[in-house]
Design a protein around this motif. Structure first.
Motif, PDB file in Angstrom:
ATOM      1  N   TYR A 177      -0.147   9.477  14.845  1.00  0.00           N
ATOM      2  CA  TYR A 177      -0.185   8.029  14.579  1.00  0.00           C
ATOM      3  C   TYR A 177       0.716   7.678  13.383  1.00  0.00           C
ATOM      4  O   TYR A 177       1.501   6.723  13.442  1.00  0.00           O
TER       5      TYR A 177
ATOM      6  N   CYS B  55       4.157   5.230  13.369  1.00  0.00           N
ATOM      7  CA  CYS B  55       4.367   4.061  12.494  1.00  0.00           C
ATOM      8  C   CYS B  55       5.667   4.194  11.692  1.00  0.00           C
ATOM      9  O   CYS B  55       6.203   3.196  11.209  1.00  0.00           O
TER      10      CYS B  55
ATOM     11  N   TYR C 104      -3.263  -9.488  15.019  1.00  0.00           N
ATOM     12  CA  TYR C 104      -4.414  -9.237  14.136  1.00  0.00           C
ATOM     13  C   TYR C 104      -5.467 -10.327  14.329  1.00  0.00           C
ATOM     14  O   TYR C 104      -5.627 -10.838  15.431  1.00  0.00           O
TER      15      TYR C 104
ATOM     16  N   TYR D   1       0.818  -1.221   0.000  1.00  0.00           N
ATOM     17  CA  TYR D   1       0.000   0.000   0.000  1.00  0.00           C
ATOM     18  C   TYR D   1       0.852   1.271   0.000  1.00  0.00           C
ATOM     19  O   TYR D   1       0.349   2.345  -0.291  1.00  0.00           O
TER      20      TYR D   1
ATOM     21  N   GLY E  97       3.847  -6.167  12.732  1.00  0.00           N
ATOM     22  CA  GLY E  97       3.644  -4.943  11.961  1.00  0.00           C
ATOM     23  C   GLY E  97       3.701  -5.269  10.478  1.00  0.00           C
ATOM     24  O   GLY E  97       4.346  -6.259  10.095  1.00  0.00           O
ATOM     25  N   VAL E  98       3.052  -4.448   9.642  1.00  0.00           N
ATOM     26  CA  VAL E  98       3.005  -4.750   8.208  1.00  0.00           C
ATOM     27  C   VAL E  98       4.358  -4.636   7.515  1.00  0.00           C
ATOM     28  O   VAL E  98       4.504  -5.039   6.370  1.00  0.00           O
TER      29      VAL E  98
ATOM     30  N   ASN F 149      -5.902  -0.761  14.751  1.00  0.00           N
ATOM     31  CA  ASN F 149      -5.751   0.648  14.371  1.00  0.00           C
ATOM     32  C   ASN F 149      -6.617   1.605  15.183  1.00  0.00           C
ATOM     33  O   ASN F 149      -6.134   2.640  15.660  1.00  0.00           O
TER      34      ASN F 149
ATOM     35  N   PHE G 127      -7.028  -5.766  11.272  1.00  0.00           N
ATOM     36  CA  PHE G 127      -6.483  -4.682  12.114  1.00  0.00           C
ATOM     37  C   PHE G 127      -7.093  -3.315  11.825  1.00  0.00           C
ATOM     38  O   PHE G 127      -7.087  -2.445  12.690  1.00  0.00           O
TER      39      PHE G 127
ATOM     40  N   GLU H  68       2.369   7.149   4.388  1.00  0.00           N
ATOM     41  CA  GLU H  68       1.303   6.725   5.315  1.00  0.00           C
ATOM     42  C   GLU H  68       0.178   7.764   5.311  1.00  0.00           C
ATOM     43  O   GLU H  68      -0.998   7.427   5.279  1.00  0.00           O
TER      44      GLU H  68
ATOM     45  N   GLU I   2       5.827   0.381  12.104  1.00  0.00           N
ATOM     46  CA  GLU I   2       4.404   0.201  11.784  1.00  0.00           C
ATOM     47  C   GLU I   2       3.620  -0.199  13.051  1.00  0.00           C
ATOM     48  O   GLU I   2       3.759   0.433  14.058  1.00  0.00           O
ATOM     49  N   SER I   3       2.874  -1.328  12.969  1.00  0.00           N
ATOM     50  CA  SER I   3       1.988  -1.637  14.094  1.00  0.00           C
ATOM     51  C   SER I   3       2.706  -2.044  15.375  1.00  0.00           C
ATOM     52  O   SER I   3       2.061  -2.149  16.415  1.00  0.00           O
TER      53      SER I   3
ATOM     54  N   ASN J  28      -7.709   4.980   7.915  1.00  0.00           N
ATOM     55  CA  ASN J  28      -7.450   5.533   9.251  1.00  0.00           C
ATOM     56  C   ASN J  28      -8.234   6.827   9.474  1.00  0.00           C
ATOM     57  O   ASN J  28      -8.730   7.073  10.581  1.00  0.00           O
TER      58      ASN J  28
ATOM     59  N   LYS K 223       2.218   0.049  18.423  1.00  0.00           N
ATOM     60  CA  LYS K 223       0.967   0.078  19.194  1.00  0.00           C
ATOM     61  C   LYS K 223       1.162  -0.275  20.671  1.00  0.00           C
ATOM     62  O   LYS K 223       0.645   0.440  21.539  1.00  0.00           O
TER      63      LYS K 223
END
Ligand code: GLN
Length: 533
Positions: free
Chosen positions: A256, A260, A308, A72, A325-326, A160, A143, A223, A110-111, A230, A114
Motif C-alpha cells: 500500500y 501511494c 473523502y 504528515y 489524493g493528499v 484507506n 478517509f 509513508e 497517494e490516494s 494504517n 485507490k
C-alpha cells in the motif's frame, strides 16, 4: 499519434511537402482519428475554443490561495513557492490533449492509487469475490477513519481501509506459493513482492499510454514511518477477520505504501482518467487496460465515495466520478468524453485540493458535464460535445419540427429564440443551397411568404430596397397572392416575442404548411456544411 509524431520528427525538412506514399504510411495507423478530425467528429468538435475556457478557469482558480499542504510527511509539506504550483491537464477519448500551468511536475499519486488498485483486484478476482470483503457504501467519515461496516468489511475501496484490502487481493499468493517462498532456491518466489510491484507499475504505464511513471523512495520511506493509523486499520481488520486467508499484514501495508509513492504528472494522470472515461481502453494506444465492467464499478464508487467525506456534496454539486489524493491531485472522469487531472498541493479540511475543487465547480458551471445536466433541457450551460454550428442546426430543426406539429408553445418559448434568429439568417444558405441543387433565394422566399413575416429589424440588408432579381419579384402568380396576404397580415413583433425573431410563430407554422420540409432540411445541412468551410 505516436507514430505520426515520430514520422514528422524524422522528416528532415518539415516545411517540404511529404511524398504521398510516405504520408499514407504515416497516417495509416491513425486513420480513424484523422478521419474523425477532418470530418469534425471529435468528441469536442471545437477543441481550441474548449481549451480557451479551460485556460480561463485555470487562471481564475489560480487566484485561490487558501488551504495548506499535507504536513504528515516532509515530501508533501511544500513551502512557497512550490506549494502554489498548479497544473491542469486533460485528454479526450479521441486522444486530444491539453494542459495549463504546472502539468509536467511529478507528484506522488497517494490516494489516487485507490481506484487503480481496486480495478486490479476486480480484474483478478471479479466483482463478487472483491465485494465479499469490501463494501460499496460511502462511510461518511474521513478517509482514514478506524471503522468497518456492519459486516466487518471496509465501507468501500476509496478509503484507506478498503484500499489496504484491495492491496491484499492483488497477486495474492496461495498457501503453496508461500511455502515455496521459504525455499531460498526459488528465485520467483523470493522476488515475488518485486514482481507484484513491477506488475502494478506496468499497469500504470499502460493506463498512461506508455509513459513510465516514477517511484519516490523518500515518499515511500516516510509513508512507512508515519503509518500508525494504517497499521491500526490493518490490525483492526485482522482482528475482525476481514482479510482473506493467508494475507500477511505487513506485506500488504508495504505494498500500500509503495502504491501511494508512485509518481505521475498531471498530464499523465489525465490520460489515466481518460482511459477510465473511455471504458478501459487507453485513447492514446487503443490498448484495453481494464474490462468495461471493471471501469463501470470503479466509476460508480468514485462517484459516491471518491472525495473523502466531501463525496456527497461533490456528487451533488459537481456530479462526476473523481478521486483525490493528499498530494493535491484530483482525477476527474467525464465518461465517454475525457479525463482531467488537477494538481495543486493546498488542501481543505477534507483533504481535497482547494483549487482542484474550485476548478471542478467552475467546470460544471460552464459546461453541461454534471451527470444530470442532460435532464435540464433549458440549461444555459454550454455542451462542448456539440459544435456551435451543429447546435444552431439542431435548434432550427427543432423549431421547424415544432412548427410542423403546430406546437406554438415550443416555438414561442424563450429557448427557441436562438433558432428563430438563426432561421431568420438563412440568407447565406441560399448560395450553399444552390450549390447543392436547391433554388437560390428559396430560403428568403420562404421567409417572405410566411404570414406575419417581418425582416430582421437591425440587419442593414433588411432595409435595402429589393433588387431586380429579388425572389419576391420573381414569385409566381399564386405565390404572389399568398405574399400579398402575408404583407397584409404582417405585424410588428409582439411584445413577448424577441425582436430578433422577426416573425410570429403563427407565421412560421403557416409557411411550413406550404413548403417542402425535406427541402428545408437539406438547406439546413447545406448551411451547416457551408459554415464549416
Ligand atoms: N498515504 C496516505 C495515507 O494512507 C494517502 C491518503 C490520501 O491520499 N488521502 O494516509
Amino acid at each position: 499519434m505516436a507514430a505520426l509524431d515520430a514520422f514528422l520528427a524524422a522528416h528532415e525538412e518539415p516545411e517540404k511537402p511529404i511524398p504521398q506514399d510516405n504520408f499514407c504510411k504515416a497516417i495509416r495507423q491513425n486513420i480513424l482519428l484523422i478521419e474523425r478530425a477532418l470530418q469534425g467528429q471529435m468528441v469536442i468538435p471545437d477543441f481550441t475554443e474548449f481549451c480557451t475556457e479551460i485556460d480561463r478557469i485555470h487562471a481564475v482558480t489560480r487566484e485561490e490561495r487558501s488551504g495548506k499542504a499535507a504536513d504528515y510527511i516532509p515530501q508533501l509539506d511544500l513551502k512557497e513557492p512550490e506549494v502554489d504550483q498548479y497544473g491542469v491537464a486533460l485528454c479526450t477519448i479521441d486522444g486530444q490533449r491539453y494542459s495549463a500551468g504546472d502539468a509536467q511536475v511529478f507528484f506522488p499519486v497517494e490516494s489516487t492509487c485507490k481506484p487503480v488498485n481496486y480495478c486490479l483486484a476486480l480484474e483478478e478476482h471479479g466483482e463478487e469475490a472483491v465485494h465479499a470483503v469490501i463494501g460499496h457504501e460511502p462511510s461518511g467519515a474521513s478517509f482514514n477513519e478506524l471503522a468497518l461496516d456492519k459486516h466487518n468489511r471496509p465501507h468501500n475501496p476509496m478509503i484507506n481501509a478498503g484500499a489496504i484490502m484491495s492491496c491484499a487481493l492483488i497477486k495474492l499468493r496461495d498457501k503453496r506459493q508461500r511455502t515455496r517462498q521459504s525455499t531460498l532456491s526459488d528465485v520467483n518466489a523470493r522476488g515475488w513482492a518485486g514482481m507484484r510491484f513491477d506488475y502494478v507499475m506496468d499497469r500504470w504505464q499502460a493506463l498512461c499510454g506508455g509513459e513510465k511513471p516514477r517511484f519516490s523512495t523518500p515518499v515511500y520511506l516516510s509513508e512507512r514511518q508515519t503509518a500508525d493509523r494504517n497499521f491500526a486499520l490493518a490490525y483492526y481488520m485482522r482482528e475482525k477477520q476481514a482479510f482473506p486467508e493467508d494475507v500477511d499484514l505487513h506485506d500488504v501495508l508495504e505494498f500500500y505504501f509503495q502504491s501511494c509513492s508512485i509518481e505521475l504528472t498531471a498530464e499523465m494522470m489525465s490520460v489515466v482518467a481518460a482511459t477510465l472515461a473511455n471504458g478501459g481502453i487507453c485513447p492514446l494506444t487503443g490498448m484495453r487496460v481494464f474490462k468495461t465492467e471493471t471501469v463501470q464499478n470503479c466509476l460508480t464508487l468514485m462517484s459516491s465515495c471518491g472525495m473523502y467525506d466531501f463525496s456527497g456534496e461533490f456528487a451533488f454539486t459537481i456530479g462526476l466520478p473523481a478521486k483525490s489524493g493528499v498530494s493535491g491531485a484530483i482525477m476527474i472522469v467525464i465518461p465517454n468524453v475525457m479525463g482531467i487531472c488537477t494538481w495543486s498541493p493546498r488542501l481543505d479540511a477534507h483533504g481535497n485540493s482547494v483549487r482542484g475543487i474550485r476548478f471542478c465547480r467552475q467546470l460544471v458551471e460552464t459546461f453541461s458535464f454534471h451527470n444530470y445536466d442532460s435532464l435540464t433541457g433549458s440549461s444555459r450551460k454550454r455542451d462542448p460535445r456539440t459544435s456551435r454550428t451543429r447546435l444552431q442546426t439542431m435548434k432550427v430543426n427543432e423549431l421547424i419540427w415544432a412548427a410542423s406539429k403546430g406546437d406554438l408553445g415550443a416555438i414561442q418559448a424563450p429557448a427557441a429564440a436562438r433558432g428563430r434568429a438563426d432561421l431568420c439568417r438563412l440568407r447565406p444558405a441560399d448560395a450553399a443551397a444552390s450549390r447543392c441543387g436547391g433554388k437560390p433565394g428559396q430560403c428568403r422566399e420562404v421567409l417572405h411568404r410566411a404570414p406575419g413575416a417581418g425582416r430582421h429589424r437591425n440587419r442593414p440588408e433588411s432595409r435595402r430596397p429589393l433588387g431586380r432579381d429579388s425572389p419576391r419579384r420573381r414569385l409566381p402568380a399564386r405565390q404572389r397572392d399568398d405574399h400579398r396576404d402575408a404583407q397584409a397580415r404582417r405585424q410588428p413583433p409582439g411584445r413577448d416575442e424577441p425582436a430578433e425573431a422577426g416573425w410570429t410563430a403563427a407565421g412560421v407554422a403557416g409557411a411550413l404548411g406550404r413548403i417542402d420540409i425535406h427541402r428545408i432540411h437539406s438547406m439546413q445541412h447545406a448551411m451547416w456544411m457551408n459554415a464549416r468551410k
